[in-house]
Motif scaffolding. Structure first.
Motif, PDB file in Angstrom:
ATOM      1  N   GLN A  84       0.847  -1.210   0.000  1.00  0.00           N
ATOM      2  CA  GLN A  84       0.000   0.000   0.000  1.00  0.00           C
ATOM      3  C   GLN A  84       0.873   1.247   0.000  1.00  0.00           C
ATOM      4  O   GLN A  84       0.647   2.163  -0.750  1.00  0.00           O
ATOM      5  N   THR A  85       1.881   1.274   0.851  1.00  0.00           N
ATOM      6  CA  THR A  85       2.853   2.365   0.882  1.00  0.00           C
ATOM      7  C   THR A  85       4.153   1.797   1.444  1.00  0.00           C
ATOM      8  O   THR A  85       4.136   0.818   2.184  1.00  0.00           O
ATOM      9  N   MET A  86       5.275   2.424   1.083  1.00  0.00           N
ATOM     10  CA  MET A  86       6.566   2.013   1.645  1.00  0.00           C
ATOM     11  C   MET A  86       7.076   3.071   2.632  1.00  0.00           C
ATOM     12  O   MET A  86       8.263   3.140   2.925  1.00  0.00           O
ATOM     13  N   THR A  87       6.179   3.912   3.109  1.00  0.00           N
ATOM     14  CA  THR A  87       6.557   4.949   4.074  1.00  0.00           C
ATOM     15  C   THR A  87       6.029   4.551   5.456  1.00  0.00           C
ATOM     16  O   THR A  87       4.812   4.424   5.642  1.00  0.00           O
ATOM     17  N   ASP A  88       6.928   4.359   6.395  1.00  0.00           N
ATOM     18  CA  ASP A  88       6.528   3.862   7.722  1.00  0.00           C
ATOM     19  C   ASP A  88       5.488   4.743   8.408  1.00  0.00           C
ATOM     20  O   ASP A  88       4.550   4.243   9.027  1.00  0.00           O
ATOM     21  N   SER A  89       5.634   6.068   8.274  1.00  0.00           N
ATOM     22  CA  SER A  89       4.689   6.955   8.963  1.00  0.00           C
ATOM     23  C   SER A  89       3.287   6.831   8.369  1.00  0.00           C
ATOM     24  O   SER A  89       2.285   6.944   9.071  1.00  0.00           O
ATOM     25  N   VAL A  90       3.204   6.557   7.070  1.00  0.00           N
ATOM     26  CA  VAL A  90       1.890   6.362   6.423  1.00  0.00           C
ATOM     27  C   VAL A  90       1.309   5.010   6.848  1.00  0.00           C
ATOM     28  O   VAL A  90       0.110   4.893   7.124  1.00  0.00           O
ATOM     29  N   LEU A  91       2.147   3.986   6.928  1.00  0.00           N
ATOM     30  CA  LEU A  91       1.690   2.674   7.417  1.00  0.00           C
ATOM     31  C   LEU A  91       1.068   2.825   8.805  1.00  0.00           C
ATOM     32  O   LEU A  91       0.021   2.264   9.103  1.00  0.00           O
ATOM     33  N   GLU A  92       1.731   3.622   9.625  1.00  0.00           N
ATOM     34  CA  GLU A  92       1.230   3.851  10.978  1.00  0.00           C
ATOM     35  C   GLU A  92      -0.106   4.597  10.941  1.00  0.00           C
ATOM     36  O   GLU A  92      -1.044   4.247  11.657  1.00  0.00           O
ATOM     37  N   ALA A  93      -0.187   5.583  10.056  1.00  0.00           N
ATOM     38  CA  ALA A  93      -1.419   6.377   9.948  1.00  0.00           C
ATOM     39  C   ALA A  93      -2.616   5.527   9.515  1.00  0.00           C
ATOM     40  O   ALA A  93      -3.752   5.823   9.873  1.00  0.00           O
ATOM     41  N   ILE A  94      -2.364   4.457   8.746  1.00  0.00           N
ATOM     42  CA  ILE A  94      -3.492   3.630   8.289  1.00  0.00           C
ATOM     43  C   ILE A  94      -3.732   2.428   9.201  1.00  0.00           C
ATOM     44  O   ILE A  94      -4.581   1.581   8.909  1.00  0.00           O
ATOM     45  N   GLY A  95      -2.979   2.320  10.289  1.00  0.00           N
ATOM     46  CA  GLY A  95      -3.273   1.282  11.282  1.00  0.00           C
ATOM     47  C   GLY A  95      -2.640  -0.062  11.003  1.00  0.00           C
ATOM     48  O   GLY A  95      -3.099  -1.090  11.469  1.00  0.00           O
ATOM     49  N   ARG A  96      -1.557  -0.054  10.217  1.00  0.00           N
ATOM     50  CA  ARG A  96      -0.846  -1.313   9.997  1.00  0.00           C
ATOM     51  C   ARG A  96       0.279  -1.443  11.013  1.00  0.00           C
ATOM     52  O   ARG A  96       0.922  -0.459  11.343  1.00  0.00           O
ATOM     53  N   LYS A  97       0.481  -2.656  11.464  1.00  0.00           N
ATOM     54  CA  LYS A  97       1.466  -2.863  12.524  1.00  0.00           C
ATOM     55  C   LYS A  97       2.759  -3.458  11.947  1.00  0.00           C
ATOM     56  O   LYS A  97       3.359  -4.335  12.534  1.00  0.00           O
ATOM     57  N   HIS A  98       3.147  -3.008  10.774  1.00  0.00           N
ATOM     58  CA  HIS A  98       4.409  -3.506  10.224  1.00  0.00           C
ATOM     59  C   HIS A  98       5.130  -2.342   9.554  1.00  0.00           C
ATOM     60  O   HIS A  98       4.550  -1.271   9.364  1.00  0.00           O
ATOM     61  N   THR A  99       6.369  -2.564   9.188  1.00  0.00           N
ATOM     62  CA  THR A  99       7.177  -1.507   8.565  1.00  0.00           C
ATOM     63  C   THR A  99       7.427  -1.838   7.095  1.00  0.00           C
ATOM     64  O   THR A  99       7.163  -2.956   6.644  1.00  0.00           O
ATOM     65  N   ALA A 100       7.988  -0.868   6.392  1.00  0.00           N
ATOM     66  CA  ALA A 100       8.369  -1.095   4.993  1.00  0.00           C
ATOM     67  C   ALA A 100       9.425  -2.202   4.906  1.00  0.00           C
ATOM     68  O   ALA A 100       9.423  -3.000   3.972  1.00  0.00           O
ATOM     69  N   GLN A 101      10.302  -2.255   5.890  1.00  0.00           N
ATOM     70  CA  GLN A 101      11.330  -3.311   5.903  1.00  0.00           C
ATOM     71  C   GLN A 101      10.686  -4.704   5.956  1.00  0.00           C
ATOM     72  O   GLN A 101      11.160  -5.636   5.310  1.00  0.00           O
ATOM     73  N   ASP A 102       9.573  -4.817   6.695  1.00  0.00           N
ATOM     74  CA  ASP A 102       8.864  -6.109   6.758  1.00  0.00           C
ATOM     75  C   ASP A 102       8.393  -6.530   5.367  1.00  0.00           C
ATOM     76  O   ASP A 102       8.349  -7.717   5.041  1.00  0.00           O
ATOM     77  N   ILE A 103       8.001  -5.550   4.553  1.00  0.00           N
ATOM     78  CA  ILE A 103       7.549  -5.851   3.187  1.00  0.00           C
ATOM     79  C   ILE A 103       8.725  -6.392   2.364  1.00  0.00           C
ATOM     80  O   ILE A 103       8.600  -7.392   1.653  1.00  0.00           O
ATOM     81  N   LEU A 104       9.867  -5.730   2.482  1.00  0.00           N
ATOM     82  CA  LEU A 104      11.056  -6.186   1.751  1.00  0.00           C
ATOM     83  C   LEU A 104      11.434  -7.603   2.182  1.00  0.00           C
ATOM     84  O   LEU A 104      11.762  -8.450   1.354  1.00  0.00           O
ATOM     85  N   ASP A 105      11.355  -7.861   3.497  1.00  0.00           N
ATOM     86  CA  ASP A 105      11.699  -9.192   4.012  1.00  0.00           C
ATOM     87  C   ASP A 105      10.719 -10.250   3.498  1.00  0.00           C
ATOM     88  O   ASP A 105      11.131 -11.358   3.111  1.00  0.00           O
ATOM     89  N   SER A 154       6.621  11.211  -1.122  1.00  0.00           N
ATOM     90  CA  SER A 154       6.753   9.908  -0.464  1.00  0.00           C
ATOM     91  C   SER A 154       6.136   8.804  -1.321  1.00  0.00           C
ATOM     92  O   SER A 154       6.618   7.673  -1.330  1.00  0.00           O
ATOM     93  N   PHE A 155       5.081   9.146  -2.079  1.00  0.00           N
ATOM     94  CA  PHE A 155       4.505   8.137  -2.981  1.00  0.00           C
ATOM     95  C   PHE A 155       5.505   7.770  -4.073  1.00  0.00           C
ATOM     96  O   PHE A 155       5.616   6.604  -4.460  1.00  0.00           O
ATOM     97  N   ARG A 156       6.233   8.781  -4.561  1.00  0.00           N
ATOM     98  CA  ARG A 156       7.255   8.494  -5.581  1.00  0.00           C
ATOM     99  C   ARG A 156       8.300   7.527  -5.040  1.00  0.00           C
ATOM    100  O   ARG A 156       8.714   6.601  -5.725  1.00  0.00           O
ATOM    101  N   SER A 157       8.698   7.726  -3.776  1.00  0.00           N
ATOM    102  CA  SER A 157       9.717   6.810  -3.237  1.00  0.00           C
ATOM    103  C   SER A 157       9.129   5.414  -3.025  1.00  0.00           C
ATOM    104  O   SER A 157       9.829   4.408  -3.174  1.00  0.00           O
ATOM    105  N   THR A 158       7.827   5.331  -2.714  1.00  0.00           N
ATOM    106  CA  THR A 158       7.149   4.022  -2.659  1.00  0.00           C
ATOM    107  C   THR A 158       7.227   3.341  -4.014  1.00  0.00           C
ATOM    108  O   THR A 158       7.615   2.176  -4.127  1.00  0.00           O
TER     109      THR A 158
END
Length: 345
Positions: free
Chosen positions: A136-157, A185-189
């Protein structure tokens, strides 16, 4: 699943299995997904009820000589189930249906916090050919804003884990217009996802729906102009990198009136998505939250919606086996199905 002319085999159908659980609930979500934190105790009775429904469904499908050509397991997040439950479920499908004509078998493993090597090995063993790992996004602060309990690094892993297990095409979903996201930040995603080179990338635009937490709370939603910038960047990047758009759909209340577009590397089109959009093929749904979509020979469509919530679903199945009434909710789709398919004869 296509015959020599490249068309669907006669009586070809898609199977959908809906698993209505997620590790946490996303702020934009209006799907029926009970976060497992709250409903862990429902997983087991849901699973037992699903087994009974699969048996009842297969009996009808086989009696009518229907041929499954595509399987899609969605939700919720099917990989919320344990490796053992996934093994039992996929074994069950293979045992009761004739899957010899299935050429694609998709499992949504959207949330990286549900993916383990053990689960991936189970999926691979059962011939799953496509899996979703959805940032959905690779920006940790946005992940937090949408209520996901994981980080962008978790996606890479998680992505890395799927590639190591091998044998499965990967789809990644992105959403333009999430709260606190910016065009930068979307561009970096986008750049991060393109670097991974998944076979499929689906670019959604945030759609605010009733039942989603964001609908009530509002939140820092990007403007339509920002969303347009995000979508334009995504599309130019994808086209420049050899991806092709192969399906699109609109939803109500989408930010700026954009559509959602599925992109793929050539040869990785997802037939299930195409069948749904083009209404070429009946879809037989089992589990919760899915909708059975029957395409009649005259082209008319009948839809039957499965109970959405785990409790409601479980009670429905229990009532089916307790009551002597044949016209239970669960059998009803098959009575319609029977009358439709007998017209093929």
């Amino acid at each position: 699943s296509m015959d020599a002319e490249g068309s669907l085999p006669e009586k070809g159908v898609c199977l959908y299995v809906g698993i209505p659980f997620c590790p946490t609930r996303c702020a934009y979500c209006s799907f029926v997904s009970h976060s497992v934190e709250k409903s862990m105790k429902l997983v087991s009775p849901f699973f037992d009820a699903l087994m009974e429904e699969i048996d009842a469904t297969a009996e009808q499908v086989n009696k009518l000589g229907l041929i499954p050509v595509s399987i899609y397991m969605g939700g919720g997040t099917p990989t919320t189930l344990s490796a053992q439950q996934l093994d039992i479920l996929l074994t069950k499908l293979e045992t009761v249906f004739d899957l010899s004509r299935v050429t694609e078998n998709t499992v949504e493993a959207g949330r990286p916090d549900t993916i383990t090597v053990e689960k991936l090995e189970v999926l691979k063993k059962h011939g799953v050919s496509r899996i979703s790992v959805n940032p959905q996004t690779m920006t940790d602060s946005v992940l937090e804003a949408i209520g996901r309990k994981h980080t962008a690094q978790d996606i890479l892993d998680a992505f890395d884990m799927v590639r190591k297990v091998g044998g499965m095409a990967i789809n990644m979903d992105l959403i333009a217009g999430l709260p606190t996201d910016t065009p930068e930040s979307f561009r970096s995603t986008m750049d991060a996802v393109m670097a991974l080179a998944p076979e499929n990338i689906t670019v959604h635009t945030l759609s605010l729906k009733k039942g989603a937490r964001l609908m009530d709370e509002g939140g820092d939603i990007p403007t339509p102009a920002s969303v347009k910038e995000m979508v334009d960047y995504a599309h130019s990047l994808l086209q420049g990198d050899g991806y092709e758009p192969y399906y699109l759909y609109r939803q109500k209340n989408m930010s700026g009136g954009f559509e959602n577009t599925g992109w793929c590397k050539p040869g990785y089109e997802n037939l299930y998505n195409i069948f749904i959009m083009e209404e070429l093929c009946s879809i037989i749904a089992m589990g919760a939250g899915g909708s059975t979509k029957l395409v009649r020979p005259d082209g008319k469509i009948e839809r039957i919606f499965a109970p959405k919530y785990p409790n409601e679903y479980i009670n429905n199945i229990l009532n089916k086996y307790r009551s002597s009434s044949y016209l239970c909710i669960l059998c009803y789709p098959f009575i319609i199905l029977y009358t439709i398919v007998t017209k093929f004869a």
